[in-house]
Design a protein around this motif. Structure first.
Motif, short mmCIF file in Angstrom:
data_model
loop_
_atom_site.label_atom_id
_atom_site.label_comp_id
_atom_site.label_asym_id
_atom_site.label_seq_id
_atom_site.Cartn_x
_atom_site.Cartn_y
_atom_site.Cartn_z
N GLU A 66 16.70 6.00 26.89
CA GLU A 66 15.52 5.13 26.76
C GLU A 66 14.59 5.31 27.96
N ALA A 67 15.15 5.37 29.17
CA ALA A 67 14.32 5.60 30.35
C ALA A 67 13.75 7.01 30.34
N LEU A 68 14.53 7.96 29.85
CA LEU A 68 14.09 9.36 29.80
C LEU A 68 12.91 9.53 28.86
N ALA A 69 12.81 8.68 27.83
CA ALA A 69 11.72 8.78 26.87
C ALA A 69 10.36 8.48 27.50
N GLU A 70 10.36 7.83 28.67
CA GLU A 70 9.11 7.52 29.36
C GLU A 70 8.56 8.71 30.12
N TYR A 71 9.36 9.78 30.28
CA TYR A 71 8.93 10.97 31.01
C TYR A 71 8.30 11.97 30.04
N ASP A 72 7.47 12.87 30.59
CA ASP A 72 6.93 13.89 29.71
C ASP A 72 8.02 14.88 29.33
N GLU A 73 7.75 15.72 28.36
CA GLU A 73 8.78 16.58 27.77
C GLU A 73 9.41 17.52 28.80
N ASP A 74 8.58 18.11 29.66
CA ASP A 74 9.11 19.05 30.64
C ASP A 74 10.04 18.37 31.63
N GLU A 75 9.66 17.17 32.10
CA GLU A 75 10.52 16.45 33.05
C GLU A 75 11.82 16.03 32.40
N ALA A 76 11.75 15.57 31.14
CA ALA A 76 12.96 15.18 30.43
C ALA A 76 13.89 16.37 30.23
N ASP A 77 13.31 17.52 29.87
CA ASP A 77 14.12 18.73 29.69
C ASP A 77 14.79 19.15 31.00
N LEU A 78 14.10 18.96 32.12
CA LEU A 78 14.68 19.32 33.41
C LEU A 78 15.87 18.43 33.74
N TYR A 79 15.76 17.13 33.45
CA TYR A 79 16.90 16.23 33.65
C TYR A 79 18.09 16.68 32.82
N ARG A 80 17.83 17.04 31.56
CA ARG A 80 18.93 17.47 30.68
C ARG A 80 19.54 18.78 31.16
N LEU A 81 18.69 19.67 31.66
CA LEU A 81 19.19 20.94 32.19
C LEU A 81 20.14 20.70 33.36
N LEU A 82 19.77 19.76 34.25
CA LEU A 82 20.55 19.50 35.45
C LEU A 82 21.67 18.48 35.22
N SER A 83 21.80 18.01 33.98
CA SER A 83 22.84 17.01 33.71
C SER A 83 24.24 17.61 33.72
N HIS A 84 24.31 18.94 33.65
CA HIS A 84 25.61 19.61 33.78
C HIS A 84 25.42 20.89 34.57
N VAL A 85 25.85 20.87 35.82
CA VAL A 85 25.72 22.01 36.72
C VAL A 85 27.11 22.34 37.26
N LYS A 86 27.44 23.64 37.24
CA LYS A 86 28.76 24.03 37.73
C LYS A 86 28.67 25.35 38.50
N GLN A 133 28.22 16.34 36.68
CA GLN A 133 27.81 15.87 35.36
C GLN A 133 27.06 14.55 35.53
N LEU A 134 25.85 14.49 35.00
CA LEU A 134 25.04 13.28 35.06
C LEU A 134 25.05 12.59 33.70
N ARG A 135 25.16 11.27 33.72
CA ARG A 135 25.02 10.49 32.50
C ARG A 135 23.61 9.89 32.49
N LEU A 136 22.87 10.19 31.42
CA LEU A 136 21.44 9.87 31.37
C LEU A 136 21.16 8.68 30.47
N ASN A 137 20.14 7.93 30.86
CA ASN A 137 19.62 6.81 30.07
C ASN A 137 18.50 7.35 29.19
N SER A 147 16.50 3.39 36.24
CA SER A 147 16.99 4.71 36.60
C SER A 147 17.31 5.54 35.37
N VAL A 148 16.93 6.82 35.42
CA VAL A 148 17.25 7.75 34.34
C VAL A 148 18.74 8.08 34.37
N VAL A 149 19.31 8.13 35.55
CA VAL A 149 20.73 8.46 35.72
C VAL A 149 21.53 7.16 35.75
#
Length: 530
Positions: free
Chosen positions: A60-80, A54-58, A345-347
């Motif tokens: 505000e930092a994530l808002a600086e990324y384009d939509e696809d990159e931000a969505d990828l971070y959110r997708l990988l924020s919980h992997v099991k 589980q990743l905890r995301l920032n 850092s985004v994480v």
């Protein structure tokens, strides 16, 4: 050369053993040395387990990324990864059933492994995926010549397996015997359910934070250095074992350094001493590096290994000294250790959880055999596929399709180039018409290009859109699926490379085109479709 091989093998094995993080001295009458040594001797069994990140995301930092990159971070924020049942028959045969979870998506799977094949079944994929593990296939993959007539025998293979186990015993003996206990390690008798049955066990429990992990590591390195006798015995035993089993060198295809009369060749004792010296030197270098970090970079060390880094562990051991159940949790807040004035850092932190239980340890286990069917899909064939071709095998209503198509965008095809590229750069012609190397764009989209030297005709065929483009060097007249068009610039060759108007080529292939300013006058041309 042979001496280096032996030393590198010893160092690599030691490095693996160093990764074990638990105590070794007896506690509450439980011989922890024997527990850990038993753990590395498990060759068969059944189990279930899970591993979660589980990743905890920032945000505000994530808002600086384009939509696809931000969505990828959110997708990988919980992997099991969940293993519902694993059956390990031996070193070569096993079967696993479970699922992978990414955020809100679940992908069940079945994996079957034998000496000759690995078969993966994914829910949503219409056919099994096969990885050929035969000697011939592996040799072909890595361009290694194989001769089945000169392979090692089954008896030699069994000898190799036994040699490997004994080497692990010698290495783990030295590595495990020197492991210090965590300072707050406790033990208590409990009854827990394992594999559906109640089992009486001893529960080991400890918690370590960043500073205590650092102190533990320093203590361990010092213990390894001080136990020169233990290291000498381990290395000497390994060399003696290899000397007594020439099949080891036959299997490697190497000359046996213990056979033959070689002038001034080192003795086994000399080889052992040299290997010991090299390992001790590496350990002393590690200790010096740790001491330097404490004295010269203490602020960073305190930020990195702060008290928010917490490792918790519960380990359950049965009367046979087999580990039957485990639960680990690692929490960490990054703080400012990875940030500076230019980067945030985004994480901001993460949690890793792992749990497992096993039964039928070293018992008789029958793993499900891999079944290769006529419609099975080779993983090597998949590597050559375009994303849209791979999706032909995936059910559109499955979570896997959603992951591949809409989250990971594997069907997206992109050509990127800068105006100042050395190799085939896009060129802006008079009238602000951009021309590009037709083959570079076509191949980026999985299309094929052919050239007729007699007619100077260039043909592009794109399977995805079923589009055929026919053009002739020196002419601005082009046929797109049989329809005549006039393009703004004639097809031309520049340094023996065929160039065509970029926008018209993109339109014919169903792609979008744009110039983007990356930095000041540094511009990038992007042609993309999905």
């Amino acid at each position: 050369m042979k001496n280096k091989l032996l030393k590198r093998a010893a160092v690599a094995a030691l490095a693996l053993a160093v990764m074990i993080v638990t105590g070794c001295q007896a506690i509450a009458g439980l011989d922890l040395n024997a527990v850990l040594k038993n753990a590395v001797k498990v060759t068969s069994g059944e189990s279930k387990s899970s591993l979660e990140l589980q990743l905890r995301l920032n945000e505000e930092a994530l808002a600086e990324y384009d939509e696809d990159e931000a969505d990828l971070y959110r997708l990988l924020s919980h992997v099991k990864l969940t293993i519902d049942h694993a059956a390990v028959e031996d070193e070569s045969n096993m079967s696993v059933e479970g699922k992978v979870t990414l955020s809100d998506l679940n992908i069940p799977f079945k994996l079957r492994l034998s000496e000759t094949a690995m078969v993966l079944e994914l829910e949503g994929v219409t056919t099994p995926i096969v990885f050929d593990l035969s000697d011939e296939a592996i040799g072909s993959m890595f361009d290694i010549e194989t001769d089945s007539g000169n392979g090692i025998s089954a008896e030699q293979e069994r000898t190799l397996t036994e040699v490997g186990r004994q080497i692990m015993d010698f290495v783990s003996g030295y590595a495990i015997d020197n492991l210090p206990n965590p300072s707050n390690l406790t033990a208590a008798p409990v009854v827990e359910t394992v594999g559906g049955s109640p089992v009486s066990m001893m529960k080991l429990q400890f918690t370590m934070d960043g500073p205590s992990i650092w102190e533990w590591a320093k203590t361990y390195v010092n213990a390894l250095i001080d136990d020169r006798e233990g290291l000498t015995n381990a290395v000497g035993s390994i060399l003696k074992l290899l000397e007594e089993n020439p099949v080891f060198w036959e299997a490697l295809g190497e000359i046996n350094p213990f056979e033959g009369d070689v002038l001034d060749a080192p003795t086994s004792d000399e080889m052992a001493e040299e290997a010991v010296e090299e390992i001790i030197t590496l350990l002393e270098s590690a200790r010096e590096e740790m001491e330097w970090t404490e004295s010269e970079d203490e602020e960073f060390l305190n930020e990195l290994l702060n008290e928010s880094l917490v490792l918790k562990a519960d380990v359950y051991v049965d009367a046979k000294l087999d580990i039957r159940k485990q639960a680990w949790e690692l929490n960490y807040e990054l703080g400012e250790a990875l940030n500076d004035e230019y980067y945030e850092s985004v994480v901001t932190g993460f949690t890793v959880k792992s749990s497992s239980e096993q039964w039928n340890v070293n018992g008789t286990v029958t793993a499900a055999d891999p079944v290769v069917t006529e419609d099975s899909l080779s993983i090597l064939d998949m590597e050559l596929m375009e994303g849209y071709e791979a999706l032909h095998y995936v059910d559109e209503d499955s979570d896997l399709y959603e992951l591949l198509k809409n989250r990971l965008h594997i069907t997206r095809q992109t050509y990127n180039a800068f105006a100042d590229d050395y190799y085939n750069p896009p060129i802006i012609m008079p009238g602000y018409v951009t021309v590009v190397a037709v083959r570079d764009v076509a191949e980026a989209f999985g299309a094929t290009v052919s050239y007729n030297s007699l007619t100077r005709q260039v043909s592009v065929y794109d399977e995805l859109t079923d589009t055929r483009i026919i053009m002739q060097i020196g002419s601005d007249k082009v046929k797109v699926n049989g329809v005549d068009e006039v393009w703004p610039y004639p097809v031309m060759t520049i340094d023996s490379v065929t160039y065509v108007p970029a926008r018209k080529l993109a339109e014919a292939l169903g792609a979008d085109i744009e110039w983007n300013t990356v930095y000041e006058d540094w511009k990038e041309l992007t042609i993309a479709r999905e």
